[in-house]
Write a protein that holds these residues in place. Structure first.
Motif, PDB file in Angstrom:
ATOM      1  N   THR A 247      -4.773 -20.499 -21.662  1.00  0.00           N
ATOM      2  CA  THR A 247      -4.520 -19.108 -22.081  1.00  0.00           C
ATOM      3  C   THR A 247      -5.814 -18.370 -22.389  1.00  0.00           C
ATOM      4  OG1 THR A 247      -4.241 -19.804 -24.381  1.00  0.00           O
ATOM      5  CG2 THR A 247      -2.253 -19.692 -23.020  1.00  0.00           C
ATOM      6  N   MET A 248      -6.860 -19.087 -22.727  1.00  0.00           N
ATOM      7  CA  MET A 248      -8.142 -18.426 -22.974  1.00  0.00           C
ATOM      8  C   MET A 248      -8.813 -18.000 -21.673  1.00  0.00           C
ATOM      9  SD  MET A 248      -9.684 -20.969 -25.920  1.00  0.00           S
ATOM     10  CE  MET A 248      -8.744 -21.400 -27.376  1.00  0.00           C
ATOM     11  N   ILE A 249      -8.370 -18.583 -20.552  1.00  0.00           N
ATOM     12  CA  ILE A 249      -8.971 -18.260 -19.256  1.00  0.00           C
ATOM     13  C   ILE A 249      -8.149 -17.217 -18.509  1.00  0.00           C
ATOM     14  CG2 ILE A 249      -9.715 -19.235 -17.052  1.00  0.00           C
ATOM     15  CD1 ILE A 249     -10.052 -21.913 -18.480  1.00  0.00           C
ATOM     16  N   ARG A 250      -6.841 -17.377 -18.524  1.00  0.00           N
ATOM     17  CA  ARG A 250      -5.966 -16.454 -17.810  1.00  0.00           C
ATOM     18  C   ARG A 250      -4.659 -16.314 -18.586  1.00  0.00           C
ATOM     19  NH1 ARG A 250      -3.922 -19.045 -12.307  1.00  0.00           N
ATOM     20  NH2 ARG A 250      -2.483 -17.286 -12.568  1.00  0.00           N
ATOM     21  N   PRO A 251      -3.945 -15.194 -18.442  1.00  0.00           N
ATOM     22  CA  PRO A 251      -2.693 -14.996 -19.180  1.00  0.00           C
ATOM     23  C   PRO A 251      -1.641 -16.020 -18.774  1.00  0.00           C
ATOM     24  CG  PRO A 251      -3.509 -12.920 -18.294  1.00  0.00           C
ATOM     25  CD  PRO A 251      -4.342 -13.998 -17.667  1.00  0.00           C
ATOM     26  N   VAL A 252      -0.845 -16.424 -19.757  1.00  0.00           N
ATOM     27  CA  VAL A 252       0.238 -17.384 -19.544  1.00  0.00           C
ATOM     28  C   VAL A 252       1.532 -16.744 -20.023  1.00  0.00           C
ATOM     29  CG1 VAL A 252       1.155 -19.652 -20.192  1.00  0.00           C
ATOM     30  CG2 VAL A 252      -1.292 -19.367 -19.787  1.00  0.00           C
ATOM     31  N   PRO A 253       2.611 -16.812 -19.243  1.00  0.00           N
ATOM     32  CA  PRO A 253       3.880 -16.215 -19.673  1.00  0.00           C
ATOM     33  C   PRO A 253       4.360 -16.803 -20.997  1.00  0.00           C
ATOM     34  CG  PRO A 253       3.964 -16.819 -17.361  1.00  0.00           C
ATOM     35  CD  PRO A 253       2.701 -17.399 -17.897  1.00  0.00           C
ATOM     36  N   ASP A 254       5.072 -15.978 -21.770  1.00  0.00           N
ATOM     37  CA  ASP A 254       5.568 -16.427 -23.074  1.00  0.00           C
ATOM     38  C   ASP A 254       6.520 -17.610 -22.940  1.00  0.00           C
ATOM     39  OD1 ASP A 254       4.076 -14.447 -24.161  1.00  0.00           O
ATOM     40  OD2 ASP A 254       5.748 -13.103 -24.627  1.00  0.00           O
ATOM     41  N   THR A 255       7.241 -17.651 -21.828  1.00  0.00           N
ATOM     42  CA  THR A 255       8.160 -18.770 -21.629  1.00  0.00           C
ATOM     43  C   THR A 255       7.417 -20.095 -21.576  1.00  0.00           C
ATOM     44  OG1 THR A 255       9.642 -17.316 -20.387  1.00  0.00           O
ATOM     45  CG2 THR A 255       9.959 -19.708 -20.143  1.00  0.00           C
ATOM     46  N   TRP A 256       6.299 -20.114 -20.847  1.00  0.00           N
ATOM     47  CA  TRP A 256       5.514 -21.337 -20.766  1.00  0.00           C
ATOM     48  C   TRP A 256       4.861 -21.673 -22.106  1.00  0.00           C
ATOM     49  CZ3 TRP A 256       5.942 -24.944 -17.312  1.00  0.00           C
ATOM     50  CH2 TRP A 256       6.410 -24.615 -16.038  1.00  0.00           C
ATOM     51  N   ARG A 257       4.462 -20.670 -22.828  1.00  0.00           N
ATOM     52  CA  ARG A 257       3.910 -20.910 -24.171  1.00  0.00           C
ATOM     53  C   ARG A 257       4.951 -21.620 -25.040  1.00  0.00           C
ATOM     54  NH1 ARG A 257      -0.453 -17.341 -25.930  1.00  0.00           N
ATOM     55  NH2 ARG A 257      -1.173 -16.039 -24.209  1.00  0.00           N
ATOM     56  N   LEU A 258       6.180 -21.103 -25.001  1.00  0.00           N
ATOM     57  CA  LEU A 258       7.244 -21.691 -25.814  1.00  0.00           C
ATOM     58  C   LEU A 258       7.552 -23.117 -25.374  1.00  0.00           C
ATOM     59  CD1 LEU A 258       9.230 -21.083 -28.086  1.00  0.00           C
ATOM     60  CD2 LEU A 258      10.861 -20.286 -26.362  1.00  0.00           C
TER      61      LEU A 258
END
Length: 496
Positions: A247-258
């Motif tokens: 996530t520090m390199i490129r955006p990650v969807p909230d679904t994957w974060r969860l």
């Protein structure tokens, strides 16, 4: 002449009669059985510090008092032990091979624990979107208060719980340690969640859920760390850590974060439950609960333990000072974190080297007990070792702080005053851990709790800027704890 006393030639009437010389026993006479027994038990008798040790050995060999009276001509085993103790000269033979050192530990293992302590912080990076919202009444980011409240409760409870589990482990009763973790960890998770709910304020529902998940993680991770499963915990946290770096390199969807957050949390909780599962379920039964096939754990196979041969269990009150030390040190670390995230990260990463240097100090002190002959020489040796280990820890903390600040350019850096306060806090934490390891935990807990209370009152009354308040509080606490450590250095009993 019959009945007369023989007189040497030339002896007069006033000369005393000659005293007959003592007869020497012929060489064929039987040897003294007590001497024979003393020769046979020479090494043991020479090292005994009291005749009762010898009496215990005689009784363990099955010698009754009647046999002792018949063979050795003394009243009982205690009288024979005293006779043997008198006939053999005291000496303390050195043990064969290198002396046992219980404080030797692996540097790699301690560094691994430091990494495991720091990795959960990446969970806040993944969970940032779920904590979004307006700042609270204290000007802090949304959800900060419930998260901090739950974390403090978790640190306090789990510090006391870990001490109780370690107490059982020190008695050799691993099943009892696992039972205490099985009962205590869920209680700690529940308490942390309830306190976070009480401190909800204006925080969102996502913040409360995150705080509850944090409490569950702290409880499960405590069980794994106490039972020596650092590598298991590292494996469970690896997907979450990799996602946070991504996530520090490129955006990650909230679904994957969860998914990453819940996946790592579920893995840690399940592994913790499997680790403390009762023995009666067995390895096959623990795996069957989840459809897994787990290898048997060799360290849990024995059905007996030394502690079951005793009648004394660790006192619950004995874990209270350790819990208070966790509370006080936790508050101090949180204030340092509010002053800058790099400081908190550096402190967390430094706990691994701190643990290794603490073991090194105890190991070198134990060697000093063997190599010195006076209390003054031992105090000097222990003081030099203390200075070396504490200096090494502060140098490590300084390097880590500068490195984290350089790698985290957008975070609030650690200034000169803040850096001095961080190093003084490092002195407080390391000397507190040292006092805790030598049994002087009450002093360490009192100093840390009073320092935390003083800093809280100073900030609540706006008595000064946070860096200067921290510098004063940390400096005072470091001085007091250094004095406590200095007073214990020369006591040989403190280094057992």
């Amino acid at each position: 002449m019959s009945g007369s006393i023989w007189m040497p030639p030339g002896a007069g009437p006033g000369t005393l009669p000659a005293i007959p010389r003592q007869r020497i026993a012929p060489s064929w006479a039987e040897p003294d059985p007590v001497d024979q027994l003393a020769a046979r038990l020479d090494d043991f008798i020479a090292a005994a510090v009291h005749p009762d040790e010898i009496a215990a050995l005689l009784e363990s060999d099955g010698l009754s008092d009647d046999q002792i009276r018949e063979r050795y001509g003394v009243k009982n085993s205690f009288a024979l032990a005293e006779e043997l103790y008198e006939r053999v000269e005291r000496r303390c033979p050195e043990p064969e091979g290198p002396a046992h050192d219980p404080w030797r530990t692996s540097l790699l293992g301690c560094l691994l624990r430091g990494v495991v302590f720091a990795l959960p912080g990446l969970g806040y990076v993944l969970g940032a979107p779920f904590l979004a919202g307006p700042r609270d009444g204290f000007g802090l980011p949304a959800g900060t208060i419930p998260l901090l409240a739950g974390a403090l409760v978790g640190w306090t409870w789990n510090q006391g719980l870990a001490h109780r589990a370690y107490s059982w482990l020190s008695l050799g009763d691993r099943p009892a340690a696992r039972r205490s973790l099985l009962l205590g960890a869920p209680v700690g998770a529940l308490l942390g969640s309830l306190v976070a709910l009480v401190a909800i304020g204006t925080a969102s529902t996502g913040a409360i859920v995150f705080a509850a998940a944090q409490s569950c993680y702290l409880a499960a991770a405590t069980a794994l760390l106490v039972l020596g499963r650092e590598r298991t915990l590292l494996a469970a946290l690896s997907p979450m850590a990799a996602g946070a770096v991504l996530t520090m390199i490129r955006p990650v969807p909230d679904t994957w974060r969860l998914v990453l957050l819940l996946g790592s949390l579920a893995a840690v909780v399940i592994l913790g439950l499997l680790e403390v599962a009762p023995d009666r379920i067995g390895p096959k039964g623990r795996g069957a609960v989840l459809g897994l096939r787990l290898p048997p754990r060799g360290r849990d196979q024995p059905r007996w333990s030394r502690s079951r041969l005793t009648t004394t269990a660790p006192r619950l009150a004995g874990s209270l000072p350790y819990a208070l030390f966790g509370l006080g040190s936790g508050v101090l670390v949180l204030y340092a974190a509010l002053g800058g995230a790099p400081a908190a990260v550096a402190l967390t990463l430094s706990m691994g080297p701190a643990e290794w240097l603490l073991h090194r100090f105890r190991s070198n002190s134990l060697a000093g007990l063997r190599s010195t002959s006076t209390s003054k020489d031992f105090w000097r040796t222990a003081a030099v070792t203390l200075i070396e280990c504490l200096s090494a820890y502060l140098a490590t903390l300084l390097v880590l702080s500068l490195a984290v600040s350089a790698l985290w350019p957008h975070a609030q850096g650690v200034g000169g005053v803040g850096l001095a306060g961080l190093l003084l806090l490092g002195v407080v934490l390391w000397t507190g851990l040292l006092l805790q390891s030598v049994g002087a935990v009450i002093g360490a807990a009192a100093v840390c709790c009073l320092a935390a209370l003083a800093q809280t009152l100073a900030l609540a009354t706006h008595a000064g800027s946070p860096p200067w308040v921290g510098l004063t509080v940390y400096g005072t606490a470091a001085g007091v704890q250094a004095a406590l450590v200095g007073g214990l250095l020369g006591r040989a009993t403190a280094h057992r």
